[in-house]
Design an enzyme around this catalytic site. Structure first.
Site, PDB file in Angstrom:
ATOM      1  N   GLY A 115      -1.375 -13.201   6.305  1.00  0.00           N
ATOM      2  CA  GLY A 115      -1.146 -13.257   4.858  1.00  0.00           C
ATOM      3  C   GLY A 115      -2.477 -13.412   4.146  1.00  0.00           C
ATOM      4  O   GLY A 115      -2.962 -14.539   4.006  1.00  0.00           O
TER       5      GLY A 115
ATOM      6  N   GLU B 100      -4.264 -16.623   6.299  1.00  0.00           N
ATOM      7  CA  GLU B 100      -5.567 -15.929   6.425  1.00  0.00           C
ATOM      8  C   GLU B 100      -6.363 -15.979   5.119  1.00  0.00           C
ATOM      9  O   GLU B 100      -7.582 -16.095   5.137  1.00  0.00           O
ATOM     10  CB  GLU B 100      -5.341 -14.447   6.739  1.00  0.00           C
ATOM     11  CG  GLU B 100      -4.897 -14.148   8.137  1.00  0.00           C
ATOM     12  CD  GLU B 100      -4.451 -12.679   8.246  1.00  0.00           C
ATOM     13  OE1 GLU B 100      -4.797 -12.051   9.239  1.00  0.00           O
ATOM     14  OE2 GLU B 100      -3.767 -12.186   7.330  1.00  0.00           O
TER      15      GLU B 100
ATOM     16  N   THR C 271       7.332  -5.607   5.250  1.00  0.00           N
ATOM     17  CA  THR C 271       6.057  -6.284   5.559  1.00  0.00           C
ATOM     18  C   THR C 271       6.364  -7.707   5.998  1.00  0.00           C
ATOM     19  O   THR C 271       7.246  -8.365   5.423  1.00  0.00           O
ATOM     20  CB  THR C 271       5.056  -6.333   4.378  1.00  0.00           C
ATOM     21  OG1 THR C 271       4.007  -7.245   4.733  1.00  0.00           O
ATOM     22  CG2 THR C 271       5.653  -6.773   3.071  1.00  0.00           C
ATOM     23  N   ILE C 272       5.613  -8.156   6.991  1.00  0.00           N
ATOM     24  CA  ILE C 272       5.791  -9.550   7.418  1.00  0.00           C
ATOM     25  C   ILE C 272       5.252 -10.491   6.330  1.00  0.00           C
ATOM     26  O   ILE C 272       5.567 -11.666   6.344  1.00  0.00           O
ATOM     27  CB  ILE C 272       5.096  -9.850   8.767  1.00  0.00           C
ATOM     28  CG1 ILE C 272       3.573  -9.726   8.660  1.00  0.00           C
ATOM     29  CG2 ILE C 272       5.630  -8.955   9.873  1.00  0.00           C
ATOM     30  CD1 ILE C 272       2.840 -10.352   9.844  1.00  0.00           C
ATOM     31  N   ASP C 273       4.454  -9.961   5.396  1.00  0.00           N
ATOM     32  CA  ASP C 273       3.859 -10.830   4.357  1.00  0.00           C
ATOM     33  C   ASP C 273       4.858 -11.210   3.259  1.00  0.00           C
ATOM     34  O   ASP C 273       4.612 -12.152   2.508  1.00  0.00           O
ATOM     35  CB  ASP C 273       2.663 -10.125   3.698  1.00  0.00           C
ATOM     36  CG  ASP C 273       1.509  -9.913   4.659  1.00  0.00           C
ATOM     37  OD1 ASP C 273       1.559 -10.462   5.773  1.00  0.00           O
ATOM     38  OD2 ASP C 273       0.561  -9.188   4.308  1.00  0.00           O
TER      39      ASP C 273
ATOM     40  N   GLY D 287       0.836  -1.209   0.000  1.00  0.00           N
ATOM     41  CA  GLY D 287       0.000   0.000   0.000  1.00  0.00           C
ATOM     42  C   GLY D 287       0.863   1.249   0.000  1.00  0.00           C
ATOM     43  O   GLY D 287       0.548   2.249  -0.675  1.00  0.00           O
ATOM     44  N   THR D 288       1.961   1.188   0.733  1.00  0.00           N
ATOM     45  CA  THR D 288       2.863   2.348   0.814  1.00  0.00           C
ATOM     46  C   THR D 288       3.588   2.556  -0.510  1.00  0.00           C
ATOM     47  O   THR D 288       3.825   3.705  -0.919  1.00  0.00           O
ATOM     48  CB  THR D 288       3.862   2.152   1.974  1.00  0.00           C
ATOM     49  OG1 THR D 288       3.114   1.848   3.145  1.00  0.00           O
ATOM     50  CG2 THR D 288       4.709   3.384   2.210  1.00  0.00           C
TER      51      THR D 288
HETATM   52  O1  F6P Z   1       0.737  -5.649   7.312  1.00  0.00           O
HETATM   53  C1  F6P Z   1       0.402  -6.903   6.829  1.00  0.00           C
HETATM   54  C2  F6P Z   1      -0.572  -7.578   7.757  1.00  0.00           C
HETATM   55  O2  F6P Z   1       0.054  -7.901   8.955  1.00  0.00           O
HETATM   56  C3  F6P Z   1      -1.220  -8.815   7.132  1.00  0.00           C
HETATM   57  O3  F6P Z   1      -0.460  -9.965   7.260  1.00  0.00           O
HETATM   58  C4  F6P Z   1      -2.525  -8.889   7.832  1.00  0.00           C
HETATM   59  O4  F6P Z   1      -3.436  -9.598   7.062  1.00  0.00           O
HETATM   60  C5  F6P Z   1      -2.884  -7.447   7.967  1.00  0.00           C
HETATM   61  O5  F6P Z   1      -1.666  -6.735   8.027  1.00  0.00           O
HETATM   62  C6  F6P Z   1      -3.706  -7.091   9.172  1.00  0.00           C
HETATM   63  O6  F6P Z   1      -4.144  -5.776   9.034  1.00  0.00           O
HETATM   64  P1  F6P Z   1      -4.481  -4.776  10.207  1.00  0.00           P
HETATM   65  O7  F6P Z   1      -3.199  -4.394  10.886  1.00  0.00           O
HETATM   66  O8  F6P Z   1      -5.075  -3.599   9.530  1.00  0.00           O
HETATM   67  O9  F6P Z   1      -5.415  -5.495  11.113  1.00  0.00           O
END
Ligand code: F6P
Length: 375
Positions: free
Chosen positions: A180, A232, A135-137, A114-115
């Site tokens: 994820g 997820e 990102t952890i993803d 997104g960034t």
């Molecule tokens: O930033 C990525 C993430 O951690 C994803 O893995 C996760 O699905 C999402 O953010 C959760 O989003 P939020 O912080 O808005 O609840």
């Protein structure tokens, strides 16, 4: 000697371990090596639009390498439609004004997909920006790894290890839901490292019958428990078809009203898939007769101190970002490729998700050791 360069930096999107290492890496290199002034915008894009910032001097940059989260705060706002008084507003003109008001030479945005999109929009509006990938993803295009992934991988692996002994003791199926939504890197990596029996990721639609068969086979061979790592965003075959159709509808919409309706429909399809881990658990309990439980790892995966890899990566990419600013080179994501920091044009990164290729060596290796993917 020219005037000192003045640079703004911010962290945006979900927090992840290594953000402070990157702020520090950029800030120390920019101040120390290149004699720049650094300010940090508070709370991501929101602080940039509202002109809330703090000076990042040597005190502010000290002692943060090992600290989790982000010292600057974060938010998930979009530059072109930030919610203001309950209405989406294009903040790019305001951001441009703030950039000029603060006499900035560059803006560094640390964040995920997104960034990258936000940074690219600002680049298109004429601002000199850089993006550092976190990102952890691990789903940012053109970078081997984003910082945050390694720490989250360790945490999720540790959780799967712990779930094994309780699954084994109670003869249960335990399903660990791992972050994820769009990419399965974290579930795949931790599932392999933690020895999950079955790994379910968005890139490989699953069938409950196939998962139940694997579990029954394990039970017949004396292993009356199973551990499943589910991302997820993992879906069964039918749900995947529904989502693909909803995505196609968004793409084919030929006017703004149709697009808005299609997007709303897609969001409701996605929302209806949100509890898939629980649906898998109840279907498997019925199909196998084994008690099934769900553990949602949630925000534990993003919290706490970064591991050594993420500190290293944050420092490498942050300090390389400072070198790019010093050379006046903008419009890039500072990517990690084969151990080096490599500038990749933002337009190639923004909107370009790095999902797991189904022929990825990790998947081949997992299949090779008998791990199932529910397909
Ligand atoms: O930033 C990525 C993430 O951690 C994803 O893995 C996760 O699905 C999402 O953010 C959760 O989003 P939020 O912080 O808005 O609840």
């Amino acid at each position: 000697m020219g005037a000192k360069k003045r640079v703004g930096i911010l962290t945006a999107g979900g927090d992840s371990p290594g953000l402070n290492a990157a702020i520090r890496g950029f800030g120390k290199a920019a101040r120390g090596t290149h004699d720049m002034e650094i300010i940090g915008f508070r709370d991501g894009i929101r602080g940039l639009a509202e002109n809330r910032w703090q000076t990042l001097d040597s005190d502010a940059l000290s002692g943060i390498l090992t600290v989790g989260g982000t010292i600057l705060g974060t938010s998930r706002d979009k530059v072109h439609k930030m919610m203001v008084d309950g209405e989406p507003r294009d903040m790019i003109p305001t951001i441009t004004e703030n950039f000029e008001k603060n006499k900035l030479d560059a803006l560094v945005c640390i964040g995920g997909g997104g960034t990258a999109k936000n940074a690219n929009r600002l680049r298109q509006a004429g601002l000199p920006v850089l993006h550092l990938p976190k990102t952890i993803d691990n789903d940012i295009a053109h970078t081997d790894t984003s910082f945050g992934f390694s720490t989250a991988l360790g945490i999720a692996t540790d959780a799967i290890d712990r779930l094994h002994s309780t699954a084994h003791s109670h003869h249960r199926v335990i399903i660990a839901e791992i972050m994820g939504h769009k990419a399965g890197w974290l579930a795949l990596g931790s599932g392999i490292a933690g020895g999950a029996d079955i790994i379910l990721i968005p890139e490989i639609p699953y069938s409950i019958d196939s998962i139940a068969d694997s579990i029954k086979k394990r039970a017949e061979s004396g292993r009356s428990f199973s551990v499943i790592a589910i991302a997820e965003g993992a879906r069964d075959v039918e749900d995947t078809k529904d989502l693909d159709a909803a995505v196609a509808l968004v793409k084919s919409a030929d006017n703004a009203t149709a697009k808005a309706a299609a997007k709303q429909h897609k969001a409701s399809v996605e929302a209806s898939h949100r509890d898939n881990a629980f649906k898998v658990a109840s279907s498997l309990e019925e199909a196998t007769g084994l008690e099934s439980r769900v553990t949602i790892l949630g925000y534990v995966q993003r919290g706490g101190t970064p591991d050594a890899n993420d500190r290293l990566l944050g420092t490498l990419l942050g300090s390389a970002g400072a070198d790019l600013v010093a050379r006046g080179e903008y419009g890039f994501t500072v990517a990690s490729q084969a151990g080096e920091a490599v500038p990749v044009p933002l337009e190639d990164v923004a909107g370009n998700l790095k999902t797991v290729p189904v022929d990825h060596p990790w998947i081949a290796a997992a299949r090779h050791v008998g791990t199932g993917f529910g397909d």
